[in-house]
Design an enzyme around this catalytic site. Sequence first.
Site, mmCIF file in Angstrom:
data_model
loop_
_atom_site.group_PDB
_atom_site.id
_atom_site.type_symbol
_atom_site.label_atom_id
_atom_site.label_comp_id
_atom_site.label_asym_id
_atom_site.label_seq_id
_atom_site.Cartn_x
_atom_site.Cartn_y
_atom_site.Cartn_z
ATOM 1 N N ASN A 1 1.173 -2.152 5.282
ATOM 2 C CA ASN A 1 0.445 -0.894 5.448
ATOM 3 C C ASN A 1 -0.899 -0.886 4.726
ATOM 4 O OD1 ASN A 1 0.238 2.189 5.782
ATOM 5 N ND2 ASN A 1 0.286 1.953 3.557
ATOM 6 N N LYS B 1 -8.250 -4.201 12.422
ATOM 7 C CA LYS B 1 -6.998 -3.734 13.014
ATOM 8 C C LYS B 1 -6.770 -4.349 14.397
ATOM 9 C CE LYS B 1 -5.413 -1.171 9.733
ATOM 10 N NZ LYS B 1 -4.184 -1.589 9.006
ATOM 11 N N SER C 1 1.620 3.414 -2.520
ATOM 12 C CA SER C 1 1.462 4.397 -3.591
ATOM 13 C C SER C 1 1.042 5.765 -3.073
ATOM 14 C CB SER C 1 0.442 3.899 -4.627
ATOM 15 O OG SER C 1 -0.824 3.704 -4.019
ATOM 16 N N ARG C 2 0.484 5.814 -1.858
ATOM 17 C CA ARG C 2 0.018 7.085 -1.302
ATOM 18 C C ARG C 2 0.159 7.085 0.222
ATOM 19 N NH1 ARG C 2 -5.999 7.549 -3.555
ATOM 20 N NH2 ARG C 2 -5.964 5.373 -2.878
ATOM 21 N N GLY D 1 0.816 -1.210 0.000
ATOM 22 C CA GLY D 1 0.000 0.000 0.000
ATOM 23 C C GLY D 1 0.849 1.258 0.000
ATOM 24 N N TYR E 1 -13.394 -1.648 10.276
ATOM 25 C CA TYR E 1 -11.985 -1.223 10.251
ATOM 26 C C TYR E 1 -11.312 -1.531 11.585
ATOM 27 C CZ TYR E 1 -7.998 2.000 9.895
ATOM 28 O OH TYR E 1 -6.751 2.546 9.883
#
Length: 425
Positions: free
Chosen positions: A265, A335, A189-190, A187, A331
């Site tokens: 990530n 986590k 790319s941003r 993850g 979420y």
Amino acid sequence: MNAKMADERSDIYSLGATLYHLIAGDVPFTGDSSLEIVEKKQLGVYPPAFTYNENVHIPAIPQHHLPGSPHTFAAPNLAATNLLSTLVGMRLPGRYATFASFQIAFERAIEIGADYVLAARAQKASPATGLLDASISITAAGNDTQIAAGRFSAIVNPIPPTTITCAQIQQAHLDAGIRGKVAVVTGASRGIGAATAKLLAMRGARVAVNYYTGCADADAVVADILSAGGDAMAVRADIRDAEEVNALFDRVVSEWGGVDILVNNAVKDFQPRDVADLTWDDYLGELEVSLKGLHNCCRAAVPLLKLRGGGKIINLSTIAVEIPVKGQSKYITAKSAVVGYSRSLARELTADGIQVNVVTPTMTQTDLLAVLPPEIVKRLGQQRPGKRNLEPIEVAQAIVFLASQCSNAMSGQRLVLNLGEPPFA
């Protein structure tokens, strides 16, 4: 026996005088000439030796007066035995020794003011107990007439820890230990992943920038790294698919020879929804990325880390696990599973030199927050003690710390970035 021995670090006059203070009294010392004394104390700082020979001198001790009663020194033989403590602590075995016991028999009386040779030779040493046995003798200087003979035992204690030197720190502990390492960041790319990939690269790591749909963004991250002198490549993989994950790691190994650091990530989304509106498939969709995808990456990376003799796995969780917020049940559930998984994995991999830790940030200014109105994001930040939200680079700094040798003593832990608000880890 010598007022000043060869290195001038022993003063028998003061030792003998101290002993004289102890034995001076109404009745002078008149003990048997064969003595056996047990003494325990910490001793000097000389290197060990196997044999010891020293020319020694018994100085005359002046008459000493105690209040109300005059006395003269009455036991020169006993004064001579006092040198054995100096022998053990400074010569044989020397540094780190504890004088345990001795026995010595005098064939002739010591003469005050005469010169003698004190000799010792190691006879037996036990590594299991640290006990050293040695023979001792006192002979007249010049004619080798034996005055006394006996033995002693001493305990050779472990070397005490020493304070690290600045030179050692400069040589081995200033560098973070990241230069030349190979890192895989999912993850990336941003947001946090992109900041982490860039920071690792600027620390000297070669970084695989993983992405799923953000090809242009990943290429931009790689281009930024390369333009700054770093080394990186973009690698697409759907981490939910074990075969694609294996292909990702195969390519990294093919290009760079192995893997040292894994940063998990990737996350699905942060879209708020009430629990009543969620189906089991909604939960599974988040778990597919945050847990199954993480597991796929760990499963592929662990054998490679073992081949390197160790490595680092850093997983991302959220402070919302401890302080749940409305609308983020799936979420937070995913986590929470990441924390439990990480601790279990850390327990399994400790013996392999692999540390597994979790970064737990509070709300961070990333694209995930785009689903929330900007005014709400701003207000949430202002409500915190620090009056702001985290920046991605701050989370990246925590990740890089856990990827460095500075965290070698940590595993199975959460590094909480809370901006001063509970929970306090």
